[in-house]
Design an enzyme around this catalytic site. Structure first.
Site, short mmCIF file in Angstrom:
data_model
loop_
_atom_site.label_atom_id
_atom_site.label_comp_id
_atom_site.label_asym_id
_atom_site.label_seq_id
_atom_site.Cartn_x
_atom_site.Cartn_y
_atom_site.Cartn_z
N TYR A 1 121.88 121.67 75.89
CA TYR A 1 122.74 120.51 76.17
C TYR A 1 124.20 120.89 75.98
CZ TYR A 1 125.33 116.27 74.90
OH TYR A 1 126.29 115.28 74.80
N1 LIG Z 1 126.64 108.01 72.50
C1 LIG Z 1 127.39 108.90 71.84
O1 LIG Z 1 127.66 108.75 70.62
C2 LIG Z 1 127.91 110.11 72.56
C3 LIG Z 1 127.87 110.17 73.94
N2 LIG Z 1 128.38 111.28 74.57
C4 LIG Z 1 128.42 111.31 76.03
O2 LIG Z 1 128.98 110.09 76.51
C5 LIG Z 1 128.31 109.69 77.73
C6 LIG Z 1 127.75 108.29 77.56
O3 LIG Z 1 126.90 108.30 76.42
P1 LIG Z 1 125.68 107.26 76.33
O4 LIG Z 1 126.02 105.98 77.01
O5 LIG Z 1 125.24 107.26 74.91
O6 LIG Z 1 124.59 108.00 77.22
P2 LIG Z 1 123.03 107.65 77.39
O7 LIG Z 1 122.27 108.86 76.97
O8 LIG Z 1 122.72 106.36 76.77
O9 LIG Z 1 122.91 107.42 78.99
C7 LIG Z 1 123.18 108.40 79.85
C8 LIG Z 1 123.04 107.90 81.27
O10 LIG Z 1 122.70 109.07 82.01
C9 LIG Z 1 121.72 108.76 82.96
N3 LIG Z 1 120.81 109.88 83.17
C10 LIG Z 1 120.10 110.55 82.25
N4 LIG Z 1 119.31 111.46 82.86
C11 LIG Z 1 119.53 111.35 84.22
C12 LIG Z 1 119.01 111.98 85.37
N5 LIG Z 1 118.07 112.92 85.30
N6 LIG Z 1 119.48 111.59 86.58
C13 LIG Z 1 120.42 110.63 86.68
N7 LIG Z 1 120.95 109.97 85.63
C14 LIG Z 1 120.50 110.33 84.40
C15 LIG Z 1 120.93 107.57 82.44
O11 LIG Z 1 120.49 106.86 83.59
P3 LIG Z 1 119.31 105.77 83.56
O12 LIG Z 1 119.54 104.96 82.31
O13 LIG Z 1 119.49 104.96 84.82
O14 LIG Z 1 118.02 106.55 83.53
C16 LIG Z 1 121.95 106.86 81.57
O15 LIG Z 1 122.53 105.80 82.27
C17 LIG Z 1 127.26 110.77 78.00
O16 LIG Z 1 127.77 111.73 78.90
C18 LIG Z 1 127.04 111.41 76.64
O17 LIG Z 1 126.59 112.77 76.74
C19 LIG Z 1 128.86 112.37 73.88
C20 LIG Z 1 128.90 112.35 72.51
C21 LIG Z 1 128.48 111.19 71.76
N1 LIG Z 2 123.57 111.41 76.65
C1 LIG Z 2 123.90 111.33 75.35
N2 LIG Z 2 124.57 112.36 74.78
C2 LIG Z 2 124.89 112.28 73.46
C3 LIG Z 2 124.54 111.17 72.69
C4 LIG Z 2 123.84 110.10 73.33
O1 LIG Z 2 123.50 109.08 72.71
N3 LIG Z 2 123.54 110.23 74.65
N4 LIG Z 2 124.87 111.10 71.36
C5 LIG Z 2 125.54 112.10 70.79
C6 LIG Z 2 126.07 111.98 69.38
O2 LIG Z 2 126.20 113.24 68.77
C7 LIG Z 2 125.24 111.07 68.53
O3 LIG Z 2 123.92 111.50 68.62
C8 LIG Z 2 125.70 111.08 67.08
O4 LIG Z 2 124.66 111.54 66.31
C9 LIG Z 2 125.85 113.36 71.49
N5 LIG Z 2 125.55 113.29 72.90
#
Ligand SMILES: NC(=O)C1=CN([C@@H]2O[C@H](COP(=O)(O)OP(=O)(O)OC[C@H]3O[C@@H](n4cnc5c(N)ncnc54)[C@H](OP(=O)(O)O)[C@@H]3O)[C@@H](O)[C@H]2O)C=CC1
Ligand SMILES: Nc1nc2c(c(=O)[nH]1)N=C([C@H](O)[C@@H](O)CO)CN2
Length: 236
Positions: free
Chosen positions: A147
Protein backbone atom coordinates in the site's frame (compact mmCIF):
# COMPACT_ATOMS: atom_id res chain seq x y z
CA UNK A 1 -26.53 27.72 -8.34
CA UNK A 2 -23.88 26.18 -10.63
CA UNK A 3 -20.51 27.72 -11.45
CA UNK A 4 -20.22 25.88 -14.78
CA UNK A 5 -17.22 23.96 -13.45
CA UNK A 6 -16.85 20.19 -13.36
CA UNK A 7 -15.05 17.90 -10.91
CA UNK A 8 -14.38 14.16 -11.15
CA UNK A 9 -13.79 12.41 -7.81
CA UNK A 10 -12.81 8.75 -7.54
CA UNK A 11 -14.07 6.80 -4.53
CA UNK A 12 -16.92 9.29 -4.01
CA UNK A 13 -19.37 6.78 -2.55
CA UNK A 14 -18.26 6.83 1.08
CA UNK A 15 -16.32 8.64 3.81
CA UNK A 16 -13.95 11.35 2.54
CA UNK A 17 -14.83 11.05 -1.16
CA UNK A 18 -18.53 11.33 -0.38
CA UNK A 19 -18.04 14.32 1.95
CA UNK A 20 -15.86 16.03 -0.66
CA UNK A 21 -18.47 15.46 -3.38
CA UNK A 22 -21.17 17.06 -1.21
CA UNK A 23 -18.85 20.01 -0.46
CA UNK A 24 -18.14 20.60 -4.17
CA UNK A 25 -21.85 20.37 -4.96
CA UNK A 26 -22.27 23.08 -2.30
CA UNK A 27 -19.61 25.10 -4.19
CA UNK A 28 -21.70 24.87 -7.36
CA UNK A 29 -19.66 22.23 -9.20
CA UNK A 30 -21.07 19.67 -11.56
CA UNK A 31 -19.87 16.55 -9.78
CA UNK A 32 -19.03 13.35 -11.65
CA UNK A 33 -18.81 10.81 -8.84
CA UNK A 34 -16.97 7.55 -9.33
CA UNK A 35 -17.73 4.52 -7.16
CA UNK A 36 -16.97 0.83 -7.06
CA UNK A 37 -19.47 -0.70 -4.59
CA UNK A 38 -20.88 2.10 -2.37
CA UNK A 39 -24.25 2.68 -4.03
CA UNK A 40 -26.01 4.27 -1.02
CA UNK A 41 -23.68 7.25 -0.88
CA UNK A 42 -23.81 7.63 -4.63
CA UNK A 43 -27.62 7.70 -4.56
CA UNK A 44 -27.44 10.70 -2.17
CA UNK A 45 -25.24 12.52 -4.66
CA UNK A 46 -27.44 11.66 -7.63
CA UNK A 47 -30.41 13.13 -5.76
CA UNK A 48 -28.40 16.41 -5.70
CA UNK A 49 -27.71 16.25 -9.44
CA UNK A 50 -24.35 14.48 -9.50
CA UNK A 51 -23.53 12.05 -12.30
CA UNK A 52 -22.44 8.58 -11.13
CA UNK A 53 -19.94 6.36 -12.95
CA UNK A 54 -18.92 2.90 -11.73
CA UNK A 55 -15.63 1.07 -12.22
CA UNK A 56 -13.35 -1.31 -10.37
CA UNK A 57 -10.05 0.55 -10.69
CA UNK A 58 -8.16 -2.72 -10.16
CA UNK A 59 -9.21 -3.61 -13.71
CA UNK A 60 -7.45 -1.33 -16.20
CA UNK A 61 -9.96 -2.24 -18.94
CA UNK A 62 -12.65 -0.77 -16.71
CA UNK A 63 -10.47 2.31 -16.23
CA UNK A 64 -10.31 2.74 -20.01
CA UNK A 65 -14.11 2.38 -20.22
CA UNK A 66 -14.49 4.89 -17.35
CA UNK A 67 -12.40 7.45 -19.24
CA UNK A 68 -14.56 7.01 -22.34
CA UNK A 69 -17.71 7.43 -20.22
CA UNK A 70 -16.31 10.61 -18.65
CA UNK A 71 -15.65 12.12 -22.08
CA UNK A 72 -19.32 11.55 -22.94
CA UNK A 73 -20.34 13.61 -19.92
CA UNK A 74 -18.01 16.59 -20.28
CA UNK A 75 -15.47 18.23 -22.58
CA UNK A 76 -13.75 20.10 -19.77
CA UNK A 77 -12.56 19.13 -16.32
CA UNK A 78 -11.75 21.81 -13.76
CA UNK A 79 -10.69 19.37 -11.03
CA UNK A 80 -9.71 15.69 -10.85
CA UNK A 81 -9.39 14.16 -7.37
CA UNK A 82 -7.69 10.74 -7.25
CA UNK A 83 -9.06 9.57 -3.90
CA UNK A 84 -9.95 5.89 -4.43
CA UNK A 85 -7.93 3.59 -2.20
CA UNK A 86 -7.85 0.09 -0.75
CA UNK A 87 -6.08 -0.01 2.58
CA UNK A 88 -4.73 -3.55 2.29
CA UNK A 89 -2.23 -4.77 4.89
CA UNK A 90 0.55 -7.32 4.18
CA UNK A 91 -1.70 -10.27 5.07
CA UNK A 92 -4.37 -9.30 2.56
CA UNK A 93 -1.74 -8.77 -0.16
CA UNK A 94 0.17 -11.99 0.62
CA UNK A 95 -2.99 -14.12 0.83
CA UNK A 96 -3.86 -13.45 -2.81
CA UNK A 97 -1.50 -11.99 -5.40
CA UNK A 98 -4.50 -10.50 -7.17
CA UNK A 99 -4.69 -8.12 -4.22
CA UNK A 100 -1.14 -6.96 -4.97
CA UNK A 101 -2.23 -5.99 -8.48
CA UNK A 102 -5.30 -4.31 -7.00
CA UNK A 103 -3.26 -2.16 -4.62
CA UNK A 104 -0.88 -1.11 -7.39
CA UNK A 105 -3.62 -0.50 -9.96
CA UNK A 106 -6.00 1.41 -7.71
CA UNK A 107 -3.36 3.74 -6.26
CA UNK A 108 -0.88 4.12 -9.15
CA UNK A 109 -1.87 2.68 -12.54
CA UNK A 110 -5.45 3.99 -12.57
CA UNK A 111 -4.46 7.55 -11.53
CA UNK A 112 -1.70 7.43 -14.18
CA UNK A 113 -4.22 6.55 -16.91
CA UNK A 114 -6.81 9.05 -15.62
CA UNK A 115 -4.35 11.97 -15.57
CA UNK A 116 -2.73 10.96 -18.89
CA UNK A 117 -6.00 10.54 -20.78
CA UNK A 118 -8.00 13.34 -19.15
CA UNK A 119 -5.19 15.87 -19.66
CA UNK A 120 -6.92 17.47 -22.70
CA UNK A 121 -10.13 18.06 -20.67
CA UNK A 122 -8.09 19.45 -17.76
CA UNK A 123 -6.07 21.72 -20.07
CA UNK A 124 -9.28 23.02 -21.70
CA UNK A 125 -10.30 24.31 -18.27
CA UNK A 126 -6.84 25.27 -16.99
CA UNK A 127 -7.79 22.78 -14.33
CA UNK A 128 -5.92 20.91 -11.64
CA UNK A 129 -5.42 17.49 -10.15
CA UNK A 130 -5.35 16.63 -6.44
CA UNK A 131 -3.93 13.20 -5.59
CA UNK A 132 -4.69 11.83 -2.13
CA UNK A 133 -1.57 10.03 -0.93
CA UNK A 134 -0.57 9.37 2.71
CA UNK A 135 2.03 10.42 5.29
CA UNK A 136 3.21 6.80 5.01
CA UNK A 137 4.73 7.80 1.64
CA UNK A 138 7.67 9.40 3.49
CA UNK A 139 7.85 6.86 6.32
CA UNK A 140 6.40 3.55 5.10
CA UNK A 141 4.57 1.28 7.53
CA UNK A 142 6.03 -2.24 7.77
CA UNK A 143 2.47 -3.59 8.04
CA UNK A 144 1.27 -2.00 4.77
CA UNK A 145 4.31 -2.41 2.49
CA UNK A 146 2.54 -2.68 -0.89
CA UNK A 147 0.00 0.00 0.00
CA UNK A 148 2.79 2.44 0.95
CA UNK A 149 4.73 1.63 -2.23
CA UNK A 150 1.64 2.23 -4.34
CA UNK A 151 0.92 5.54 -2.62
CA UNK A 152 4.58 6.48 -3.19
CA UNK A 153 3.95 5.82 -6.86
CA UNK A 154 1.05 8.27 -6.75
CA UNK A 155 3.30 10.81 -5.06
CA UNK A 156 5.84 10.39 -7.86
CA UNK A 157 3.10 10.80 -10.49
CA UNK A 158 2.19 14.07 -8.79
CA UNK A 159 5.70 15.47 -9.32
CA UNK A 160 6.14 14.12 -12.85
CA UNK A 161 2.77 15.32 -14.13
CA UNK A 162 3.21 18.69 -12.39
CA UNK A 163 6.30 19.17 -14.59
CA UNK A 164 4.85 17.56 -17.71
CA UNK A 165 1.42 19.26 -17.78
CA UNK A 166 2.43 22.81 -16.78
CA UNK A 167 1.40 25.51 -17.43
CA UNK A 168 -2.07 24.36 -18.51
CA UNK A 169 -2.67 21.96 -15.63
CA UNK A 170 -1.54 22.05 -11.99
CA UNK A 171 -0.96 18.78 -10.08
CA UNK A 172 -0.72 18.56 -6.28
CA UNK A 173 -1.14 16.04 -3.46
CA UNK A 174 -2.53 15.85 0.04
CA UNK A 175 -0.95 13.49 2.58
CA UNK A 176 -3.59 12.65 5.18
CA UNK A 177 -2.79 11.36 8.64
CA UNK A 178 -5.51 10.01 10.97
CA UNK A 179 -8.44 11.91 9.47
CA UNK A 180 -11.08 9.22 9.99
CA UNK A 181 -10.60 5.86 11.68
CA UNK A 182 -12.26 2.80 10.19
CA UNK A 183 -15.16 1.24 12.10
CA UNK A 184 -13.03 -1.85 12.74
CA UNK A 185 -10.29 0.17 14.43
CA UNK A 186 -10.53 -0.68 18.16
CA UNK A 187 -9.80 1.63 21.07
CA UNK A 188 -6.26 0.26 21.46
CA UNK A 189 -5.40 1.06 17.83
CA UNK A 190 -6.97 4.51 18.05
CA UNK A 191 -5.09 5.33 21.26
CA UNK A 192 -1.80 4.13 19.73
CA UNK A 193 -2.27 6.32 16.66
CA UNK A 194 -3.30 9.36 18.69
CA UNK A 195 -0.28 8.86 20.98
CA UNK A 196 1.78 9.31 17.80
CA UNK A 197 -0.20 12.43 16.82
CA UNK A 198 1.07 15.68 18.39
CA UNK A 199 -2.34 17.40 18.09
CA UNK A 200 -3.93 14.36 19.85
CA UNK A 201 -7.10 14.15 17.79
CA UNK A 202 -8.69 12.46 14.79
CA UNK A 203 -8.69 15.20 12.16
CA UNK A 204 -12.10 14.68 10.60
CA UNK A 205 -12.97 15.49 6.98
CA UNK A 206 -13.34 19.28 7.05
CA UNK A 207 -9.54 19.97 7.20
CA UNK A 208 -9.16 17.72 4.14
CA UNK A 209 -11.95 19.50 2.26
CA UNK A 210 -10.42 22.87 3.13
CA UNK A 211 -7.06 21.68 1.72
CA UNK A 212 -8.63 20.47 -1.53
CA UNK A 213 -10.26 23.90 -1.88
CA UNK A 214 -6.91 25.62 -1.18
CA UNK A 215 -5.09 23.61 -3.86
CA UNK A 216 -8.01 24.00 -6.29
CA UNK A 217 -8.11 27.79 -5.91
CA UNK A 218 -4.40 28.68 -5.69
CA UNK A 219 -3.09 29.39 -9.22
CA UNK A 220 0.57 29.44 -8.19
CA UNK A 221 0.90 26.06 -6.48
CA UNK A 222 1.89 22.93 -8.41
CA UNK A 223 4.01 19.90 -7.56
CA UNK A 224 3.22 20.45 -3.89
CA UNK A 225 2.20 17.92 -1.24
CA UNK A 226 0.46 19.10 1.89
CA UNK A 227 0.29 17.00 5.09
CA UNK A 228 -3.06 17.10 6.88
CA UNK A 229 -2.08 14.83 9.76
CA UNK A 230 -2.08 16.53 13.16
CA UNK A 231 1.70 16.34 13.04
CA UNK A 232 1.76 12.52 13.08
CA UNK A 233 4.41 12.41 10.31
CA UNK A 234 6.84 13.96 12.83
CA UNK A 235 6.63 10.89 15.06
CA UNK A 236 6.28 7.80 12.81
N1 LIG B 1 -9.02 7.67 6.69
C1 LIG B 1 -7.79 8.05 7.05
O1 LIG B 1 -7.51 8.31 8.24
C2 LIG B 1 -6.73 8.17 6.00
C3 LIG B 1 -7.06 8.17 4.66
N2 LIG B 1 -6.06 8.31 3.73
C4 LIG B 1 -6.42 8.40 2.31
O2 LIG B 1 -7.46 9.34 2.15
C5 LIG B 1 -8.38 8.90 1.12
C6 LIG B 1 -9.79 8.82 1.69
O3 LIG B 1 -9.74 7.98 2.83
P1 LIG B 1 -11.06 7.16 3.27
O4 LIG B 1 -12.29 7.94 2.94
O5 LIG B 1 -10.82 6.69 4.66
O6 LIG B 1 -10.99 5.92 2.27
P2 LIG B 1 -11.87 4.58 2.28
O7 LIG B 1 -10.91 3.44 2.40
O8 LIG B 1 -12.97 4.69 3.24
O9 LIG B 1 -12.55 4.60 0.81
C7 LIG B 1 -11.81 4.57 -0.30
C8 LIG B 1 -12.69 4.66 -1.51
O10 LIG B 1 -11.95 3.98 -2.52
C9 LIG B 1 -12.81 3.20 -3.30
N3 LIG B 1 -12.16 1.98 -3.76
C10 LIG B 1 -11.53 1.05 -3.01
N4 LIG B 1 -11.14 0.03 -3.81
C11 LIG B 1 -11.54 0.33 -5.09
C12 LIG B 1 -11.45 -0.33 -6.35
N5 LIG B 1 -10.89 -1.53 -6.48
N6 LIG B 1 -11.97 0.29 -7.42
C13 LIG B 1 -12.56 1.50 -7.32
N7 LIG B 1 -12.70 2.18 -6.16
C14 LIG B 1 -12.18 1.59 -5.05
C15 LIG B 1 -14.00 2.83 -2.44
O11 LIG B 1 -15.11 2.70 -3.33
P3 LIG B 1 -16.47 1.94 -2.94
O12 LIG B 1 -16.79 2.37 -1.53
O13 LIG B 1 -17.49 2.43 -3.95
O14 LIG B 1 -16.19 0.46 -3.06
C16 LIG B 1 -14.08 3.99 -1.46
O15 LIG B 1 -15.04 4.91 -1.89
C17 LIG B 1 -7.82 7.56 0.62
O16 LIG B 1 -7.03 7.76 -0.53
C18 LIG B 1 -6.94 7.09 1.77
O17 LIG B 1 -5.89 6.22 1.33
C19 LIG B 1 -4.73 8.37 4.06
C20 LIG B 1 -4.36 8.36 5.39
C21 LIG B 1 -5.34 8.32 6.45
N1 LIG C 1 -8.09 3.82 1.95
C1 LIG C 1 -7.70 4.10 3.20
N2 LIG C 1 -6.40 4.37 3.44
C2 LIG C 1 -6.00 4.65 4.71
C3 LIG C 1 -6.91 4.66 5.77
C4 LIG C 1 -8.28 4.37 5.48
O1 LIG C 1 -9.15 4.36 6.37
N3 LIG C 1 -8.62 4.09 4.20
N4 LIG C 1 -6.50 4.94 7.05
C5 LIG C 1 -5.22 5.21 7.29
C6 LIG C 1 -4.77 5.69 8.65
O2 LIG C 1 -3.43 5.37 8.89
C7 LIG C 1 -5.63 5.18 9.75
O3 LIG C 1 -5.70 3.79 9.63
C8 LIG C 1 -5.08 5.55 11.13
O4 LIG C 1 -4.80 4.39 11.80
C9 LIG C 1 -4.17 5.11 6.26
N5 LIG C 1 -4.72 4.92 4.94
Amino acid sequence: MTNNKTVFITGAGRRFGLALAHALLDDGYQVIAHYNTSKDGIAELEQRGAVAVQANLADLQQVARLISELKQHTQQLDLLVNNASCFFDNTVVDDDLANLSTVLNVHTAAPYLLIRDLQPLLAAANGSVVNITDIYVDSPSTNYVAYCAAKAGLASLTLAFAKKLAPAVRVNAIQPGPILFLPEHDSEHRQKVLAETPLKLEGGLEPMIATVRFLRDNPFVTGESIKVDGGRALLI
